[in-house]
Structures are given as structure tokens and as C-alpha cells.
Write a protein that holds these residues in place. Structure first.
Motif, mmCIF file in Angstrom:
data_model
loop_
_atom_site.group_PDB
_atom_site.id
_atom_site.type_symbol
_atom_site.label_atom_id
_atom_site.label_comp_id
_atom_site.label_asym_id
_atom_site.label_seq_id
_atom_site.Cartn_x
_atom_site.Cartn_y
_atom_site.Cartn_z
ATOM 1 N N ARG A 27 27.035 -100.775 -5.488
ATOM 2 C CA ARG A 27 28.489 -101.016 -5.518
ATOM 3 C C ARG A 27 28.874 -102.169 -4.591
ATOM 4 O O ARG A 27 29.790 -102.922 -4.836
ATOM 5 C CB ARG A 27 29.246 -99.744 -5.093
ATOM 6 N N TYR A 64 32.055 -100.910 -18.221
ATOM 7 C CA TYR A 64 32.261 -99.481 -18.443
ATOM 8 C C TYR A 64 31.926 -99.064 -19.869
ATOM 9 O O TYR A 64 32.048 -97.895 -20.208
ATOM 10 C CB TYR A 64 33.702 -99.089 -18.071
ATOM 11 N N LYS A 140 24.715 -96.884 -14.286
ATOM 12 C CA LYS A 140 25.777 -96.056 -13.692
ATOM 13 C C LYS A 140 25.717 -94.572 -14.105
ATOM 14 O O LYS A 140 25.718 -93.704 -13.238
ATOM 15 C CB LYS A 140 27.140 -96.660 -14.002
ATOM 16 N N SER A 174 31.889 -100.867 -1.448
ATOM 17 C CA SER A 174 32.881 -101.871 -1.856
ATOM 18 C C SER A 174 33.621 -102.428 -0.642
ATOM 19 O O SER A 174 33.959 -103.605 -0.594
ATOM 20 C CB SER A 174 33.848 -101.284 -2.881
ATOM 21 N N LYS A 277 46.656 -101.947 -10.514
ATOM 22 C CA LYS A 277 46.926 -102.221 -9.095
ATOM 23 C C LYS A 277 46.286 -103.549 -8.703
ATOM 24 O O LYS A 277 46.773 -104.231 -7.809
ATOM 25 C CB LYS A 277 46.514 -101.048 -8.217
ATOM 26 N N PRO A 302 39.437 -98.510 -0.786
ATOM 27 C CA PRO A 302 38.250 -97.841 -0.231
ATOM 28 C C PRO A 302 38.497 -97.161 1.112
ATOM 29 O O PRO A 302 37.959 -96.081 1.353
ATOM 30 C CB PRO A 302 37.227 -98.969 -0.091
ATOM 31 N N ILE A 305 40.073 -93.916 0.374
ATOM 32 C CA ILE A 305 39.095 -92.991 -0.237
ATOM 33 C C ILE A 305 38.225 -92.378 0.861
ATOM 34 O O ILE A 305 38.002 -91.167 0.884
ATOM 35 C CB ILE A 305 38.196 -93.746 -1.253
ATOM 36 N N GLU A 558 43.381 -90.799 -7.478
ATOM 37 C CA GLU A 558 42.004 -91.165 -7.815
ATOM 38 C C GLU A 558 41.013 -90.109 -7.309
ATOM 39 O O GLU A 558 40.100 -89.706 -8.032
ATOM 40 C CB GLU A 558 41.663 -92.537 -7.199
HETATM 41 N N1 LIG Z 1 37.904 -96.637 -5.536
HETATM 42 C C1 LIG Z 1 37.104 -97.378 -6.469
HETATM 43 C C2 LIG Z 1 36.492 -98.595 -5.814
HETATM 44 C C3 LIG Z 1 37.472 -99.690 -5.467
HETATM 45 C C4 LIG Z 1 37.232 -100.487 -4.390
HETATM 46 C C5 LIG Z 1 38.087 -101.526 -4.059
HETATM 47 C C6 LIG Z 1 39.211 -101.757 -4.815
HETATM 48 O O1 LIG Z 1 40.060 -102.762 -4.494
HETATM 49 C C7 LIG Z 1 39.456 -100.980 -5.912
HETATM 50 C C8 LIG Z 1 38.585 -99.939 -6.256
HETATM 51 C C9 LIG Z 1 35.979 -96.496 -6.990
HETATM 52 O O2 LIG Z 1 35.522 -95.629 -6.301
HETATM 53 N N2 LIG Z 1 35.547 -96.735 -8.213
HETATM 54 C C10 LIG Z 1 34.465 -96.023 -8.821
HETATM 55 C C11 LIG Z 1 33.245 -96.863 -9.042
HETATM 56 O O3 LIG Z 1 32.255 -96.322 -9.542
HETATM 57 O O4 LIG Z 1 33.224 -98.040 -8.704
#
Ligand SMILES: N[C@@H](Cc1ccc(O)cc1)C(=O)NCC(=O)O
Length: 681
Positions: A27, A64, A140, A174, A277, A302, A305, A558
Motif C-alpha cells: 500500500r 479494483y 489484493k 499510505s 473526497k 489514514p 483510520i 469507512e
Molecule cells: N483509507 C483508505 C486509504 C487512504 C489513504 C489516503 C487517502 O487520502 C485516502 C484513502 C483505505 O484504507 N483503503 C483501502 C485500501 O485497500 O487501500
């Protein structure tokens, strides 16, 4: 026994470590590359905004969609482990190809800093992106399912923790990706994964399962059609029409997968909102003040998260359970959708605040005009038929005047009166510049949207009697106006020079404003003090911190939706179709991205806040449909169903033996735990 069990547990933690670190590295590489992709399209390939955004979304959608291919290869042919290894190599080749495509020297024969053969660079980068999409998407569903395979059926709690840690690693990867180069990380991804090779539980592929599934479904449909007359007795499920030819176990497995895939139909709507977003919300940020645009956009998700997953897992979900509420996975996903809808309501409220501060731009049928006077005295300006403006020397009209026609005649009260006809640009903003010789007054086109990325658009009108040189700008002739140039927020200095004479002009800028600076003939005698400014567009005044609630809400959504969906897709899939169902789950994301692409092209509402509310309402409607579908869904234990079918068939295959062994192991675990407790007492 106690000692050997502890050893087993430690070993498991060790090889799970390899899998999650592999995901972290992968990632890291993917998001590191994605972060600069649009910039590469815009500034290296010199594509316009629309093309760059469309190709970017198409690439994300492809990433995807390719999981289906990876899942088919893994479940039918190579197995998950080998699929991950081989497709990671494809991934690495893709990153190298992409990296080579960015070396402009390859086709820059005249060494002027720009490539001579854009077709070559475009072709190479597209090939690189296709290989990356194949690699990242292909592995994936296998990595998530392969991680899940390391647990036994009774370890559902540990399995859920694994998926949470897995998601944390995605986001840690990320987050860090902005700091280190992506290329190194693909190599390390592969090395970390191979390092754990000897320890993994590897399930073998079971022949061409996807082909058998398609044939079985095809036969069931055909057979049902052949027996459509009411004289034939009905069957419990339409897949039962395959009973004549296909194994009962395969039919039971297909039923489980189809049930889950049916449930996935409404899910792309969540991703449609989520993926905006990166586009609409980023654009919204450019109309706000605050200097953390890029940091906010690339790291807030991130970071949230990384904080929210442990809080949800360790605090919120157990607390809800303690209150006696059954917060099942599908309920969590529904609540996740509602959070995303609330995020869009929050975005709409912020947009309404921003709109209050935005200039009143002309519609497509209108034209707007402002007048700037650099003549030596105040002027009375009449614009036909009935617009009268009194404008001081080195001043401007208060604001833009809006016309619903393009042809105008301007008269100045000079002696003799000067009259001149002009044709305005439809849907545009212009300034009428009246120089020291008013007979040569002229129109200059203005910016008609907020300058990008919070920058400021500035230009100079030369009222000095000779050519002037200004820092970073071409030389300006007397009475001429420069084109707009973009400057960042903060204090900026400009040196004005003519021959030996010079002076320095300093100005502090905010975000997203536009100015015209009027240079008088006395500029060098008063050390640039007499330069006056005309504000064409006010700086942004709504602070970017107002976007934090919408980011918080969508990330909470999310965590509830995406982490749970990942766990759910694994737990509800039969053993031989785990990757396929993971791919189905990822496909909902691809469809969501495709919808964003279509919506971006077609569905533009005149008011941005109305569009946000429309999306929020659509997601609420979809979440209601999903909750009804979820109500009728019964959670299953695929292993139990498979065992039952085998039993009905009178089979006692190795699976059953394995299960008996696992049950024995579980009993052993429990006994040991009790033993420990008793010892403590
Ligand atoms: N939260 C997303 C990752 C992400 C990171 C940075 C951003 O600006 C947006 C999204 C995530 O966990 N996605 C799942 C994946 O498998 O990538």
C-alpha cells in the motif's frame, strides 16, 4: 501441551506479521505512486485537468476490477501464495516501466527540458499503469484471504482482529508513502512476503473452480427454462435445477456466494461518495483559507483510520455489545453508510458558508466588466445604455457591472469626449483599462474562478512612461497590462526596474484572491509607495478547519463499512472461493469509481451544495434498501454447511477429518485456559 500451544501461537503471530508487513509495503508503494499520478499527468504529460482526472479515476477503477482476475488465478490455478509472488513481480515491472516513462532525457534530444516524443512517454506510462493495476489488484483479494486462511474456524475473534490490523497497515503504509520512494517498497514487499514462505498455511487451488461455477449456473438456468411448465414441481432455490448434473457441495457453495454477491448490489454507492473526497472535497478546499491543504488532503484519512480502528474495536463495539445490542456486521455497514451520508451533509453546510463569500460570477449568457482608470484625472465613464461610473485617477469601479448583452459603447468625459465600442466575452469577466492616453483604452480578460490551490492571481498595469522589468515577469511596455501570474500565500517581494532606477514592492497575500496593481509615473521617486491595488477577487475567508467534521464522519463510516465488509466477505465465503468473494467486495469499489467518472461528466448541478445533498440523500435511500436486504440475510458458517452437505452425501473426506482435529485442538485450548485460570486461583 501448554508449552507447545504457546509456541504455536507465537509462530502464528510471526507469520501473520509477514503478511501484514507485506500489505503495509504494498500500500505504501501504491499510494506513494497514486499521490503524484495526477501531477505527472498535468505537468509532465501536459494533459488538461479533465483528462488527468478521468485517466486517474479509470486507473483506480481498473485496480479494483483486476482483483477478479487475481482471484480466478488463485482459486482455480496457482493458489494464493504463488499468485501473490507472480503478480508482485508484474507489479514491480509496472513500477519500473512507470519510473522509466518519467525520464524525459530519453526523448529529449535537444536537452531543452521537455520530452520530444510525448507518444513514447504516454505509451510507456499507460503500459506501466496497466501492469501496476494488474499487480496491485490481482494480489489484493489473495493477500486478505491468504491472511484469513492462517486462522482456524473457531478463531473468529482473532480473525476479526487480523482484518483490523490489516486495515491499520494499509493506512500506515499510505501515510508513510509520501516520505519514501515507491520503487524501493515493491522490492521490499516481495522480500517480506517470501521471507515468511515456509511458515504459511497454504491451501491448494481446487482445479478450475470459476469455470465449474459458470457451467453449473449456466446449466441451472437452462434446466429451469426447459422445465418452465407449471406441471413440474417447484424447487426451493433456482440453483437446485443444477442437481441433476452437478455436485451438491458445489451447488451449496455457489448459493452461499450468490447470496452475498446479491447483498453487494447497493454497496458501490458508498464508494461513489467516498471517492469524491479526493476530487470534489479537494476542490472545495481550494476555495478556503488555511495553509494545510496538501497535508489535510493526503494524511487526514489514514491518521483518522489509525486512531479510529482501535477505538472502535476496543471501546465502541464492546460497549455496544455490553449494552445488549446486537451490532451485527451488516448493521455496522448500514451505519457506516449513514455516516458517509452525514459527511456529505456536512460538506453541503460548509459549501453554503463558502458560497456566501464567493464572488458573483457571470452566468454563461452574461458578461461582467470593471473599469480601471490610470488617466491623470477623475473620469466620468458612461457605458451604454445607462451605466454611469465616476472613477478617480488610479482607482477602479467598486465592483463588476453585469451585462446581459455583449456589445457596449464606452464614453469618457474628456475634452473632446472619447467614445469607443467594445464586444464583451459571453460568460467572462473583463477589465476596461484606461491608460494615460485614454484614446487607446482596451479590454483585458480577468480570472473567472478562484485561483487553484489557494494561490493568488496578480497582474500589473504600467502607468510609468517607459518599459519596466518586474521580478519573474516579462518586461511591460508603458500603458500595458501583464497577464496574471500566480503567487503563493504569505509575504512576497517584487523588484521594479528601469535602467539604473529600481524600487522594491512588498505585499502580504492570503488565499485565493486576485489583484491588479497600478503603477504610477512617480513609482521610483516615492520608492514604490504610490502603487495602488485593485481587488478583483476577495481572498478566501472560510477556514479549512471546517472540513474536519466531514473527514471525521466519512472515515468513521469507512471504518464501519470497509473493515467490516472485508471481514464479512471472508467469513461468509466457502473455503475454495474466499478470494473470489474478496474480489467481489473490491469490485463494489470499482463500480463506485466508475459512477464518479460518469457523474463528473454528466451530473453537474448548478449549486455544489445541492449536489452534495443529492448524494447524501441517494446514499440514505441506498442504505435503507441495504438494511432491508440485510434483514433477510441469515449469517452462515460456510464450513458447517459444507460439512453437512458432505455428510448428506455420505462422504467423510479430509476436510471433515481436519475439522475434527480442529475441534479437538479447540477443546485442548479451552482446557489449557481453564488450567491456567485454576493455577492462578
Ligand atoms: N483509507 C483508505 C486509504 C487512504 C489513504 C489516503 C487517502 O487520502 C485516502 C484513502 C483505505 O484504507 N483503503 C483501502 C485500501 O485497500 O487501500
Amino acid at each position: 501441551t501448554l508449552f507447545s500451544n504457546k509456541k504455536k501461537k507465537r509462530k502464528k503471530i510471526c507469520y501473520i506479521f509477514f503478511i501484514v508487513v507485506n500489505e503495509f509495503c504494498e500500500r505504501f508503494s501504491y499510494y506513494g505512486m497514486r499521490a503524484v499520478l495526477v501531477l505527472y499527468f498535468r505537468y509532465f504529460l501536459l494533459w488538461d485537468d479533465d483528462l488527468a482526472t478521468s485517466i486517474y479515476h479509470a486507473f483506480v477503477a481498473l485496480c479494483y476490477l483486476t482483483p477478479i482476475l487475481g482471484a480466478i488465478i488463485a482459486d482455480s490455478w496457482l493458489g494464493k501464495f504463488k499468485t501473490i509472488i507472480y503478480l508482485s513481480i508484474v507489479y514491480a515491472i509496472g513500477q519500473v516501466t512507470m519510473a522509466i516513462s518519467t525520464i524525459h532525457d530519453i526523448t529529449d534530444a535537444n536537452r531543452d527540458g521537455t520530452p520530444d516524443n510525448f507518444t513514447f512517454h504516454i505509451a510507456l506510462s499507460m503500459l506501466g499503469l496497466i501492469l501496476i493495476a494488474l499487480g496491485t489488484g490481482g494480489i489484493k483479494p489473495c493477500v486478505a484471504a491468504f491472511g484469513g486462511d492462517q486462522f482456524q474456524e473457531h478463531q473468529s475473534r482473532q480473525l476479526n482482529t487480523f482484518f483490523s490490523v490489516f486495515y491499520l497497515c494499509i493506512n500506515a503504509g499510505s501515510l508513510l508513502s509520501t516520505l519514501i520512494t515507491p520503487l524501493k517498497s515493491v522490492a521490499s514487499t516481495l522480500m517480506v512476503f517470501i521471507a515468511g514462505s515456509g511458515m504459511y498455511v497454504k491451501t491448494d487451488p481446487e482445479g478450475n473452480i470459476m469455470w465449474s461455477v459458470c457451467k453449473c449456473i449456466g446449466f441451472a438456468i437452462k434446466n429451469r427454462f426447459r422445465h418452465r411448465s407449471s406441471s413440474y414441481p417447484k424447487r426451493e432455490h433456482w440453483m437446485d435445477w443444477a442437481n441433476e448434473k452437478y455436485d451438491k457441495l458445489l451447488i451449496a457453495q455457489i448459493k452461499m456466494v450468490l447470496k452475498v454477491l446479491f447483498l453487494y448490489i447497493p454497496l458501490p454507492m458508498f464508494w461513489t461518495l467516498f471517492d469524491q473526497k479526493g476530487s470534489r472535497w479537494t476542490l472545495q478546499a481550494t476555495t478556503m483559507s488555511g495553509d494545510f491543504v496538501s497535508i489535510l488532503i493526503s494524511t487526514v484519512n489514514p491518521i483518522l483510520i489509525l486512531t479510529l480502528v482501535p477505538i472502535m474495536d476496543r471501546l465502541i463495539f464492546p460497549l455496544i455489545q455490553k449494552c445488549g445490542l446486537n451490532f451485527s456486521p451488516l448493521k455496522r455497514m448500514t451505519v457506516g453508510m449513514l455516516f458517509a451520508a452525514m459527511a456529505f451533509v456536512s460538506a453541503a453546510l460548509v459549501q453554503i458558508e463558502i458560497d456566501k463569500t464567493l464572488p458573483n460570477f457571470p452566468s454563461s449568457s452574461e458578461s461582467q466588466l470593471k473599469v480601471v482608470n490610470t488617466y491623470s484625472t477623475t473620469l466620468n465613464v458612461t457605458i451604454s445604455p445607462n451605466e454611469h461610473l465616476l472613477i478617480e485617477s488610479f482607482g477602479s469601479s467598486a465592483d463588476y457591472v453585469t451585462f446581459d448583452h455583449q456589445d457596449i459603447t464606452v464614453s469618457l468625459n474628456t475634452n473632446p469626449v472619447i467614445t469607443k465600442a467594445f464586444s464583451l466575452i459571453k460568460g467572462g469577466r473583463q477589465t476596461l483599462i484606461i491608460p494615460s492616453d485614454p484614446t487607446v483604452m482596451y479590454l483585458k480578460e480577468d480570472v473567472k474562478s478562484k485561483p487553484r490551490e489557494g494561490k493568488n492571481a496578480i497582474r500589473f498595469v504600467n502607468g510609468y512612461t517607459a518599459d519596466l522589468n518586474i521580478t519573474n515577469l516579462d518586461s511591460i511596455e508603458p500603458s500595458a497590462t501583464t497577464n496574471y501570474t500566480l503567487v503563493n500565500q504569505g509575504k512576497r517581494d517584487f523588484v521594479l526596474r528601469h535602467g539604473e532606477q529600481w524600487c522594491e514592492f512588498s505585499r502580504k497575500f492570503g488565499f485565493g484572491a486576485s489583484y491588479t496593481f497600478l503603477i504610477p509615473s512617480t513609482v521610483f521617486s516615492d520608492d514604490c509607495e504610490s502603487i495602488t491595488e485593485v481587488e478583483d477577487m476577495k481572498p478566501n475567508s472560510v477556514h479549512m478547519a471546517l472540513q474536519i467534521p466531514q473527514y471525521f464522519l466519512i472515515t468513521t463510516g469507512e471504518v464501519m463499512f470497509s473493515v467490516t465488509g472485508l471481514q464479512f466477505s471472508y467469513s461468509q465465503a466457502p473455503k475454495n472461493m474466499k478470494s473470489v468473494l474478496q474480489a467481489g467486495w473490491l469490485c463494489t469499489n470499482a463500480v463506485g469509481n466508475i459512477i464518479v467518472l460518469i457523474v463528473a461528466e454528466l451530473g453537474k448541478l448548478p449549486k455544489q451544495w445541492a449536489e452534495y445533498l443529492l448524494f447524501a440523500s441517494l446514499l440514505v435511500a441506498v442504505s435503507i434498501i441495504f438494511s432491508i436486504m440485510a434483514y433477510f440475510y441469515t449469517y452462515i458458517d460456510p464450513a458447517e454447511i459444507e460439512a453437512q452437505v458432505r455428510k448428506e452425501q455420505g462422504l467423510e473426506p479430509e476436510e471433515m477429518e481436519k475439522e475434527t482435529l480442529e475441534m479437538e485442538e479447540k477443546d485442548e485450548d479451552q482446557k489449557n485456559e481453564q488450567g491456567v485460570k485454576q493455577t492462578k486461583i
